[in-house]
Design an enzyme around this catalytic site. Structure first.
Site, PDB file in Angstrom:
ATOM      1  N   SER A   1       0.838  -1.192   0.000  1.00  0.00           N
ATOM      2  CA  SER A   1       0.000   0.000   0.000  1.00  0.00           C
ATOM      3  C   SER A   1       0.880   1.253   0.000  1.00  0.00           C
ATOM      4  O   SER A   1       1.743   1.398  -0.857  1.00  0.00           O
ATOM      5  CB  SER A   1      -0.953  -0.031   1.196  1.00  0.00           C
TER       6      SER A   1
ATOM      7  N   ASP B   1      -5.331  -3.732  -3.201  1.00  0.00           N
ATOM      8  CA  ASP B   1      -4.348  -3.391  -2.168  1.00  0.00           C
ATOM      9  C   ASP B   1      -3.540  -4.586  -1.666  1.00  0.00           C
ATOM     10  O   ASP B   1      -4.083  -5.633  -1.322  1.00  0.00           O
ATOM     11  CB  ASP B   1      -5.117  -2.769  -1.002  1.00  0.00           C
TER      12      ASP B   1
END
Length: 387
Positions: free
Chosen positions: A77, A216
């Protein structure tokens, strides 16, 4: 005569031990890992700036960069974005961003990344267009194989239902992983709820199209990529002749710096069973994400620290984490000027805090110790290469 002989033997033993220590240091595998956390990436952004500054002082080299010292740099991320910033080359084949550029990047672009709300109840909170735009501008057409050191950036493919780990060392067996860095960075940052998933294609060794449908990387690593980065480093040690003396899982020759984005798990937001019994699906979804990230961060740190301690190598692992966030600093997408300034304060204050309740050593002191090891190791390798 006997005394002289004893002294000579003692000196020989000291020299032999010192030589062995330096040899071990020279072959040590160094790893930097950064968690996910959206705008909270400002907190770990403070740490690389301090560390890189120490390395520049020690080596008297203003151009020293973290990619010169770490064998593996990983993240998920926002940590994946940080990884790309300090490992992607510019036109001079140096990192396009110094560590001191990380926090200003968030201040310049964070308000725009977390401002383009879709305004839809169903669908992601933000459209991701500005995020993709700035990634393309900064990273250009650079691909994984061009990274200046080994990287480990995670994502999750929602079509195959499998994690996808982008590393240089996997490219020989899986050339389809040689994706553009901006595609990888958007994918690892495409947090469910916040940004749309990302679709792109690459090609296999025989030229066939290979499709990715990614979200993600925190879905794959549950926010903390330290174990992933350590696994990549272990494989690197086994495959690279430069680390031939390192046995599998020999953490005595691993140096791991793991950077967290802060958690409120001790414990700003807590709930009772009576409160939770009244929650609907949406409220549970938000709470579970918070709980899972906090629990994962704790358990990953617990596992790694236990293993390093079992190998009498606890000084080779440093987890830098703020465990008492509160208010707006707990939010992943509050990119207001006021909140970003608070996050900077959190990072700067963290440097002065003790590493643990049992140790008076501060994070600042521990990072200086790590910088000395990194500097000495780099010099040893340079000397070895010159022979």
């Amino acid at each position: 005569m006997a005394t002289t002989k004893s002294v000579l033997v003692l000196i020989f033993m000291i020299l032999a031990t010192t030589s062995s220590t330096f040899a071990t240091l020279g072959e040590m595998v160094t790893v930097l890992s950064t968690d996910g956390g959206g705008i909270k990436g400002i907190i770990p952004g403070i740490i690389p700036e301090f560390l890189e500054g120490q390395l520049q002082k020690m080596d008297n080299n203003a151009d020293a960069r973290l990619a010169d010292y770490f064998d593996v740099i990983g993240g998920t991320s926002t940590g994946g974005l940080l990884t790309a910033m300090i490992t992607t080359p510019n036109e001079n084949n140096r990192p396009f961003a110094a560590a001191k550029d990380i926090v200003p990047f968030y201040f310049q672009h964070g308000p725009h990344i977390f401002n383009s709300s879709t305004g839809q109840f169903f669908g992601p909170k933000y459209d991701g267009k500005y995020l993709m735009q700035v990634l393309q501008e900064k990273l250009g057409e650079t691909r994984v194989h061009q990274a200046l050191t080994e990287v480990a950036i995670s994502s999750f493919d929602i079509k195959t239902n499998k994690p996808v780990i982008f590393t240089k060392s996997n490219l020989a067996k899986s050339p389809e992983l040689d994706a553009k860095m901006y595609d990888i960075c958007y994918s690892t940052a495409a947090a469910p709820i916040y940004f749309p998933p990302h679709h792109f294609v690459t090609h296999t060794s025989n030229g066939a199209t290979y499709e990715f449908n990614l979200v993600d990387g925190g879905v794959a690593t549950v926010g903390d990529p330290a174990l992933l980065s350590l696994s990549v480093a272990t494989r690197l040690a086994q495959e690279d002749p430069a680390f031939s003396s390192i046995k599998s899982l020999d953490y005595k020759q691993m140096l791991l710096l793991s950077l967290g984005t802060g958690t409120n798990s001790e414990f700003d937001k807590t709930y009772t069973a009576e409160e939770a019994a009244k929650w609907g699906p949406l409220r549970w979804m938000l709470a579970i994400q918070q709980m899972t990230n906090a629990a994962s961060s704790y358990m990953t740190d617990y596992y790694i620290s236990t293993v390093f301690q079992a190998r009498h190598s606890q000084n080779n692992y440093l987890r830098v984490q703020e465990n008492a966030l509160n208010g707006t600093t707990t939010e992943m997408d509050d990119a207001s000027e006021a909140n970003m300034e608070l996050l900077v304060q959190v990072g700067e204050t963290l440097l002065k805090k003790p590493v643990s309740k049992d140790s008076p050593e501060t994070y600042e002191e521990a990072l200086k110790r790590f910088a000395k090891l990194l500097s000495d190791r780099k010099k040893l390798r340079a000397n070895k290469a010159s022979y």
